[in-house]
Every structure is written in structure tokens, then in C-alpha cells.
Design a protein around this motif. Structure first.
Motif, PDB file in Angstrom:
ATOM      1  N   GLY A 182       0.821  -1.196   0.000  1.00 19.03           N
ATOM      2  CA  GLY A 182       0.000   0.000   0.000  1.00 19.03           C
ATOM      3  C   GLY A 182       0.858   1.250   0.000  1.00 19.03           C
ATOM      4  O   GLY A 182       0.499   2.269  -0.598  1.00 19.03           O
ATOM      5  N   SER A 183       1.997   1.180   0.669  1.00 22.58           N
ATOM      6  CA  SER A 183       2.894   2.340   0.666  1.00 22.58           C
ATOM      7  C   SER A 183       3.322   2.671  -0.750  1.00 22.58           C
ATOM      8  O   SER A 183       3.362   3.841  -1.146  1.00 22.58           O
ATOM      9  CB  SER A 183       4.135   2.059   1.530  1.00 22.58           C
ATOM     10  OG  SER A 183       3.763   1.863   2.876  1.00 22.58           O
TER      11      SER A 183
ATOM     12  N   ASN B 115      -6.694   4.859   9.841  1.00 19.92           N
ATOM     13  CA  ASN B 115      -6.063   3.812  10.642  1.00 19.92           C
ATOM     14  C   ASN B 115      -5.757   4.270  12.075  1.00 19.92           C
ATOM     15  O   ASN B 115      -6.328   3.760  13.036  1.00 19.92           O
ATOM     16  CB  ASN B 115      -4.788   3.368   9.903  1.00 19.92           C
ATOM     17  CG  ASN B 115      -3.996   2.305  10.637  1.00 19.92           C
ATOM     18  OD1 ASN B 115      -4.341   1.884  11.739  1.00 19.92           O
ATOM     19  ND2 ASN B 115      -2.924   1.855  10.030  1.00 19.92           N
TER      20      ASN B 115
ATOM     21  N   ASP C 287      -6.294   7.330   0.293  1.00 19.34           N
ATOM     22  CA  ASP C 287      -5.637   6.134   0.825  1.00 19.34           C
ATOM     23  C   ASP C 287      -6.741   5.237   1.362  1.00 19.34           C
ATOM     24  O   ASP C 287      -7.233   5.417   2.477  1.00 19.34           O
ATOM     25  CB  ASP C 287      -4.638   6.509   1.926  1.00 19.34           C
ATOM     26  CG  ASP C 287      -3.963   5.277   2.542  1.00 19.34           C
ATOM     27  OD1 ASP C 287      -4.372   4.137   2.222  1.00 19.34           O
ATOM     28  OD2 ASP C 287      -3.022   5.469   3.347  1.00 19.34           O
TER      29      ASP C 287
ATOM     30  N   ARG D 192      -8.099   0.489   3.831  1.00 23.18           N
ATOM     31  CA  ARG D 192      -9.271  -0.196   4.406  1.00 23.18           C
ATOM     32  C   ARG D 192     -10.590   0.384   3.867  1.00 23.18           C
ATOM     33  O   ARG D 192     -11.581   0.465   4.580  1.00 23.18           O
ATOM     34  CB  ARG D 192      -9.239  -0.123   5.935  1.00 23.18           C
ATOM     35  CG  ARG D 192      -8.088  -0.881   6.554  1.00 23.18           C
ATOM     36  CD  ARG D 192      -8.149  -0.940   8.070  1.00 23.18           C
ATOM     37  NE  ARG D 192      -6.983  -1.633   8.598  1.00 23.18           N
ATOM     38  CZ  ARG D 192      -5.785  -1.078   8.753  1.00 23.18           C
ATOM     39  NH1 ARG D 192      -5.586   0.198   8.445  1.00 23.18           N
ATOM     40  NH2 ARG D 192      -4.781  -1.797   9.228  1.00 23.18           N
TER      41      ARG D 192
ATOM     42  N   LYS E  33      -4.834  -6.605   4.122  1.00 21.68           N
ATOM     43  CA  LYS E  33      -5.315  -6.271   5.475  1.00 21.68           C
ATOM     44  C   LYS E  33      -6.491  -7.193   5.774  1.00 21.68           C
ATOM     45  O   LYS E  33      -6.339  -8.395   5.702  1.00 21.68           O
ATOM     46  CB  LYS E  33      -5.697  -4.794   5.528  1.00 21.68           C
ATOM     47  CG  LYS E  33      -4.553  -3.862   5.159  1.00 21.68           C
ATOM     48  CD  LYS E  33      -3.836  -3.321   6.375  1.00 21.68           C
ATOM     49  CE  LYS E  33      -2.513  -2.685   6.056  1.00 21.68           C
ATOM     50  NZ  LYS E  33      -2.604  -1.269   5.762  1.00 21.68           N
TER      51      LYS E  33
END
Ligand SMILES: *Cc1c(COP(=O)(O)O)cnc(C)c1O
Length: 344
Positions: free
Chosen positions: A59-60, A140, A169, A172, A200
Motif C-alpha cells: 500500500g505504501s 487507521n 488512501d 481499508r 489487510k
């Protein structure tokens, strides 16, 4: 047996997921020839209401590729102070892309429009150029908070009026979609680029995706390779992601119920540690105070793994590999330890 609530990244691929990986049709993805990767990219981009998608290792990396598409070196992206891009990506946006940031703070990780209005720099030879705004859904470090849809709509119009881009982002975003019953593409279309994680709550072993316009994704593909993220028969991983998207999205509702159970069990014995009504998805933040580290250690001794999210703050995350029975058992252990420590 250990109940691991440190993160929803600790899940292991299920036997059926492994079978899907073993059966995957593959090719060399650097040549764009992995059929399973291609299907995943097209499918998830479509789910998010975007033209194209790029499968990435983390994800980064998806966030770096998304933000860099909007922000040239020396310009800035605005975001919340606890955003993953500024706290947990080890400066990647600055180190690899020359992106600078300014932040607003909100206790629930939401958008503070009063501050944001003032943060947007007017065009000037003195000021760093504001190029984009980043928003995290769910947030998060604020505890899995869902961004209200009206806020995201308001953000889109603010960005349009100011000539700014929006990166979402959505590591989730699946949780937000299930918790708020907002279609994924409704969220997706409000942003210029969107990142999502498969590794995740969805339970895939590896992988994220960046979605956006075709030209942005073509350039992101080049940059992914430049950053060392080109991969070959990635279809084995795309098959896991595909399986996760097919089978593990709706069940996130179970994780949300389990998180609420943990919050309610602790709240019942310890005042002011957690407000169960504030637990919207799969992350529970417990404000334990001074003895938080002791509680983490004692929980560990009883087979419950939780993490410290900040001074005095414990974080517990529910996921695919935590059953409701295990969530209840962990909740009882945490409630006992926290009420015991607070009583001292
Ligand atoms: C986990 C996460 C990411 C990506 O993390 P990686 O470990 O790089 O895959 C991005 N944003 C948020 C909000 C996250 O929670």
C-alpha cells in the motif's frame, strides 16, 4: 492458542485461497503478460469507478505512486497529521519524490475544513505550491474511523474550486464500504487516485492496487519499475487478491461486530477507556493511560497480542483469523487486565 490482535495484516492465506493461487494462469507482468494480474487490475479499477489499475507489492508503494502523480518535487500534499502517508511510510514521499507536506489535526482523523481552507496556499512566489489533498478512509491511527460521505463530497468540490487533486488512501476502503453501506465506486469517483490493500482485512498475503485515469496508471507503471517494484509471474499473488475480493469483503461485517464486542466488554468494567459507539469498523483504540505497556505485556502472557498505538494507548484489530469466540475470550482477558490495572 495465541489470539493476534496486533493488526489485520497478520492473517494467513486460507486453504481455498492457496488453491486459487496454485491454479493461477501466469505470465511475465513486466511485459504486461500476466493474465491474472490484468484481470485483477481491470476488475478492481472498475469496482472503484476508475479507468485503470496497477497491482503493487504494498500500500505504501501505491500511495507513493498516487501522490507523485499529482505533486511535483517541491510542491505539497495536505493531509491529516496522523495519516499513514506522513507517519508510517518512512518518508518515502519526500525521499523518493521530493514531495513536501503540511497537515491538519483532527482527533477522529476526519477533515477539518476550517483549517484546510487556510492551509491551501494561494499562488505566490513565496509559498510552496499546494497540489493535492490526501484523505484516509478508514483512518487507521484514529481507530478505523469512516470518513462521512458528505465530507468527501465537500472535499471534492473544495479541490475542484482550488484546482487541486485528491488521493484517497483506501487501504481499508473495504471496511468503510461495508460499515457505511456506501458503494466502492461512490468513494472512488470522489478521488483522482485511490489505493486499496488486499493484505489487510481481506486476508491476501501480499498486494495493493492503485486506481486512476489510464495515463496516470501508465506513468505509475513506469515509476513502479523504477522503484524496483516490477514483478514477473505476479499472477499467483493476484489470484489471492482476486479470491479475497470475491470472498472476504462482506464478511468484514463480522470483524466489525467482534471489534464492538471487545470495546463493549472493556467499557463495561473500565470508565473512559473506550467509547464503544466510536468503534465503527475493525480497530479498537483503548486509552489505558500509564500502565498500557504493562497491560500489553500481561495480555501477551495470556496469549492475547495487542499493540501500543501511542503513549498509554492500546490498539486491538480484528480480522479474518479471529473468530467471534476468540474475540470474546480476548475481550474478557483485556477487560480483566485493564480494570485490575486501573484499580491499583
Ligand atoms: C497498511 C496501510 C497502508 C499500506 O501499508 P503497507 O504495509 O505498505 O502495505 C497504507 N495506508 C494505511 C492507512 C494503512 O493502514
Amino acid at each position: 492458542m495465541v489470539i493476534d490482535l496486533r493488526s489485520d495484516t497478520v492473517t494467513r492465506p486460507t486453504p481455498d485461497m492457496l488453491a486459487a493461487m496454485a491454479a493461477a494462469d501466469t505470465g511475465d507482468d513486466v511485459y504486461g503478460e500476466d493474465p491474472t494480474v490484468r484481470v485483477l487490475q481491470e476488475r478492481v479499477a472498475g469496482l472503484l469507478g476508475h479507468e485503470a489499475g496497477l497491482f503493487t507489492v504494498t500500500g505504501s508503494m501505491a500511495n507513493v505512486l498516487g501522490v507523485r502523480a499529482h505533486v511535483r518535487p517541491g510542491a505539497e500534499v495536505l493531509c491529516e497529521a496522523q495519516a499513514h502517508i506522513v507517519r508510517a511510510e518512512l518518508g518515502a514521499h519526500a525521499v523518493t519524490q521530493g514531495v513536501t507536506t503540511r497537515t491538519w489535526s483532527h482527533p477522529q482523523g476526519r477533515i477539518d475544513f476550517d483549517v484546510l481552507h487556510r492551509l491551501v496556499a494561494p499562488p505566490s512566489p513565496y509559498f510552496v505550491a499546494t497540489a493535492a489533498i490526501e484523505v484516509e478512509n478508514t483512518h487507521n491511527f484514529a481507530g478505523g474511523v469512516v470518513q462521512p460521505l458528505q465530507d468527501l463530497q465537500k472535499l471534492r468540490s473544495l479541490a475542484d474550486r482550488a484546482g487541486l487533486r485528491v488521493h484517497l488512501d483506501g487501504a481499508r476502503l473495504w471496511n468503510a464500504h461495508v460499515a457505511a453501506a456506501v458503494p466502492l465506486d461512490t468513494y472512488g469517483r470522489l478521488a483522482d487516485t485511490v489505493s486499496v490493500c488486499f493484505s489487510k482485512g481481506l486476508g491476501a498475503p501480499v498486494g495493493s492496487l492503485l486506481a486512476g485515469p489510464s495515463d496516470v496508471i501508465a506513468e505509475a507503471r513506469e515509476w513502479r519499475r523504477r522503484l524496483g517494484g516490477g514483478w514477473r509471474q505476479a499472477g499467483v499473488l493476484a489470484a489471492a487478491a482476486q479470491y479475497a475480493v470475491d470472498k472476504h469483503v462482506e464478511r468484514l461485517a463480522d470483524d466489525h461486530v467482534n471489534a464492538r464486542i471487545i470495546a463493549e466488554t472493556v467499557a463495561a468494567v473500565a470508565d473512559g477507556v473506550v467509547d464503544p459507539a466510536a468503534v465503527q469498523t475493525n480497530i479498537v483504540v483503548l486509552d489505558v493511560g500509564e500502565r498500557a505497556a504493562d497491560v500489553v505485556g500481561a495480555a501477551h502472557d495470556q496469549g492475547v497480542l495487542v499493540g501500543l498505538a501511542g503513549p498509554g494507548v492500546i490498539r486491538a484489530v480484528t480480522h479474518l483469523d479471529v473468530s467471534s469466540t476468540q474475540a470474546r475470550a480476548a475481550a474478557d482477558i483485556l477487560a480483566d487486565l485493564i480494570s485490575g490495572h486501573l484499580a491499583r
